[in-house]
Scaffold this motif. Structure first.
Motif, PDB file in Angstrom:
ATOM      1  N   ARG A   1      45.809  27.190  29.943  1.00  0.00           N
ATOM      2  CA  ARG A   1      44.968  26.096  29.461  1.00  0.00           C
ATOM      3  C   ARG A   1      43.691  25.916  30.265  1.00  0.00           C
ATOM      4  O   ARG A   1      42.891  25.030  29.954  1.00  0.00           O
ATOM      5  CB  ARG A   1      45.774  24.796  29.490  1.00  0.00           C
TER       6      ARG A   1
ATOM      7  N   CYS B   1      37.662  33.026  21.499  1.00  0.00           N
ATOM      8  CA  CYS B   1      38.157  32.976  22.874  1.00  0.00           C
ATOM      9  C   CYS B   1      37.240  32.143  23.767  1.00  0.00           C
ATOM     10  O   CYS B   1      37.714  31.360  24.602  1.00  0.00           O
ATOM     11  CB  CYS B   1      38.295  34.388  23.429  1.00  0.00           C
TER      12      CYS B   1
ATOM     13  N   ARG C   1      39.951  26.369  31.790  1.00  0.00           N
ATOM     14  CA  ARG C   1      38.635  26.832  31.355  1.00  0.00           C
ATOM     15  C   ARG C   1      37.913  27.427  32.560  1.00  0.00           C
ATOM     16  O   ARG C   1      38.183  27.055  33.700  1.00  0.00           O
ATOM     17  CB  ARG C   1      37.823  25.690  30.733  1.00  0.00           C
TER      18      ARG C   1
ATOM     19  N   ARG D   1      35.340  29.715  22.929  1.00  0.00           N
ATOM     20  CA  ARG D   1      35.466  28.303  22.593  1.00  0.00           C
ATOM     21  C   ARG D   1      36.617  27.665  23.369  1.00  0.00           C
ATOM     22  O   ARG D   1      36.550  26.495  23.755  1.00  0.00           O
ATOM     23  CB  ARG D   1      35.690  28.142  21.091  1.00  0.00           C
ATOM     24  N   LYS D   2      37.649  28.445  23.644  1.00  0.00           N
ATOM     25  CA  LYS D   2      38.815  27.937  24.370  1.00  0.00           C
ATOM     26  C   LYS D   2      38.692  28.132  25.882  1.00  0.00           C
ATOM     27  O   LYS D   2      39.271  27.367  26.653  1.00  0.00           O
ATOM     28  CB  LYS D   2      40.081  28.640  23.886  1.00  0.00           C
ATOM     29  N   LEU D   3      37.957  29.162  26.307  1.00  0.00           N
ATOM     30  CA  LEU D   3      38.000  29.571  27.709  1.00  0.00           C
ATOM     31  C   LEU D   3      36.812  29.129  28.544  1.00  0.00           C
ATOM     32  O   LEU D   3      36.955  28.847  29.730  1.00  0.00           O
ATOM     33  CB  LEU D   3      38.104  31.104  27.798  1.00  0.00           C
TER      34      LEU D   3
END
Length: 383
Positions: A166, A197, A168, A199-201
């Motif tokens: 989870r 990816c 970033r 957008r999430k990382l």
């Protein structure tokens, strides 16, 4: 001798089979695997101890230097910083033995000494990750306070691609790995994968740094992926170009977007290369640096440009091609007349990838003439 070079030489010294004298055989096999004889799929190049040692002595220094150059450029020239405060989080995808992430780790230690760096390395080779863990632990004095965690994953499996946690990250690195795990996929599909990816990382001011071989096909595929992401507006350009839009060289048959950098290889690498006779005094690679946050703008004119060709000495003038802040490629010339010997030597040191600022440009046919040496008012060369 640099500490990391010495660390790898010590690993060679511990081997009962491999020596620096015979390591060229493994380095040659690896070089072929990485280029002309690439295996299908995504093999574990480091399963054989000789291959891992050869990588550490011969390929690790190149990867270390390649990572440092665009990352330092982003910091020094473009003003990128890994967030405003707190720990710096780095994700290295397809890390291998960690050449790229350790290079970034040392660079952050030098440039942001008051902040701790936390590295997450993902690779499918447990042998490479073990070497990374040992190197990081043994050389802790180079990066005090940093932490490292590793994850062994098959990056060809979309369900486990990149990182499943989870967190970033301030920096996501893909060093010569994107073309491996995305082989056979169309650029549009790769762009969508990266967009989802990131957008999430990526953090808001995070940086995605992708390095790839300088081959024309590989470089143009990378630019197609980058240009697709830029057109969608999900990510913004931080390098190599100064303008926010697509690459104007994609339709060119003469030049394509890649770097050619002179460097000084370490002595152990030179020793191994005595038998291989490869051209190792230049680093050739392509890269893109993208972020969810736009980079500082430069004037949209031909007077700020990145060199995308050699600095060629022609009859009566120097000639070069640059991609400028206006998003176009231009041919620039500087006449020999009135140049003294010192100025000529300075011009010969300018490399593909350097960033120049000039003034008083004069259109001469299809070229732009720089009237005099003193009209070059800015020159950024990353070292």
């Amino acid at each position: 001798m640099e500490p990391v070079e010495r660390w790898w030489l010590d690993r060679v010294g511990e081997s009962d089979v491999h020596t620096l004298e015979n390591l060229h055989r493994n380095a040659s096999v690896l070089s072929d695997h990485f280029t002309v004889k690439r295996d299908k799929g995504f093999p574990d190049y480091f399963k054989k101890p000789g291959h891992l040692l050869a990588y550490g002595v011969y390929f690790h220094p190149q990867s270390w230097a390649r990572t440092r150059l665009p990352l330092l450029e982003a910091i020094q020239h473009r003003g990128w910083t890994p967030g405003d405060h707190g720990d710096i989080h780095v994700l290295d995808v397809g890390s291998g033995p960690g050449s790229a992430c350790l290079s970034a780790l040392e660079l952050f230690q030098d440039n942001f000494p008051d902040r701790k760096t936390k590295v997450t390395a993902v690779d499918q080779s447990p042998h490479a990750l073990d070497a990374l863990r040992r190197c990081h632990a043994n050389l802790r004095d180079l990066w005090p306070g940093s932490t490292l965690r590793t994850q062994a994953k098959n990056l060809r499996h979309r369900a486990s691609l990149f990182y499943g946690g989870r967190d970033r990250f301030d920096l996501v690195l893909l060093s010569f790995s994107l073309n491996e795990f995305s082989a056979g996929s169309p650029p549009e599909e790769v762009a969508e994968l990266l967009r989802a990816c990131c957008r999430k990382l990526l953090k808001k001011h995070g940086l995605l740094l992708i390095l790839e071989p300088a081959l024309k096909e590989t470089s143009q595929n990378l630019r197609t992926v980058a240009d697709t992401l830029l057109a969608e507006g999900s990510l913004h350009n931080w390098g190599p170009y100064l303008h926010p839009g697509p690459c104007p060289l994609q339709s060119s048959n003469k030049f394509w977007c890649h770097e050619v950098r002179r460097w000084k290889p370490p002595e152990s690498m030179l020793y191994v290369n005595r038998r291989m006779q490869r051209r190792i005094h230049e680093l050739k690679f392509s890269f893109v640096a993208l972020s969810p946050t736009p980079a500082p703008r430069v004037p949209e004119s031909a007077e700020h440009f990145r060199l995308v060709s050699p600095m060629s000495r022609m009859k009566g003038h120097f000639l070069m091609t640059g991609v400028a802040g206006d998003g176009k490629d231009h041919a620039y010339e500087l006449m020999f007349r009135n140049l003294d010997s010192a100025q000529k030597r300075t011009l010969r040191k300018i490399e593909r990838g350097d960033i120049l600022q000039v003034r008083n440009l004069q259109p001469v046919g299809e070229r732009l003439r720089i009237p005099s040496f003193t009209d070059i008012v800015g020159h950024y060369h990353v070292t």
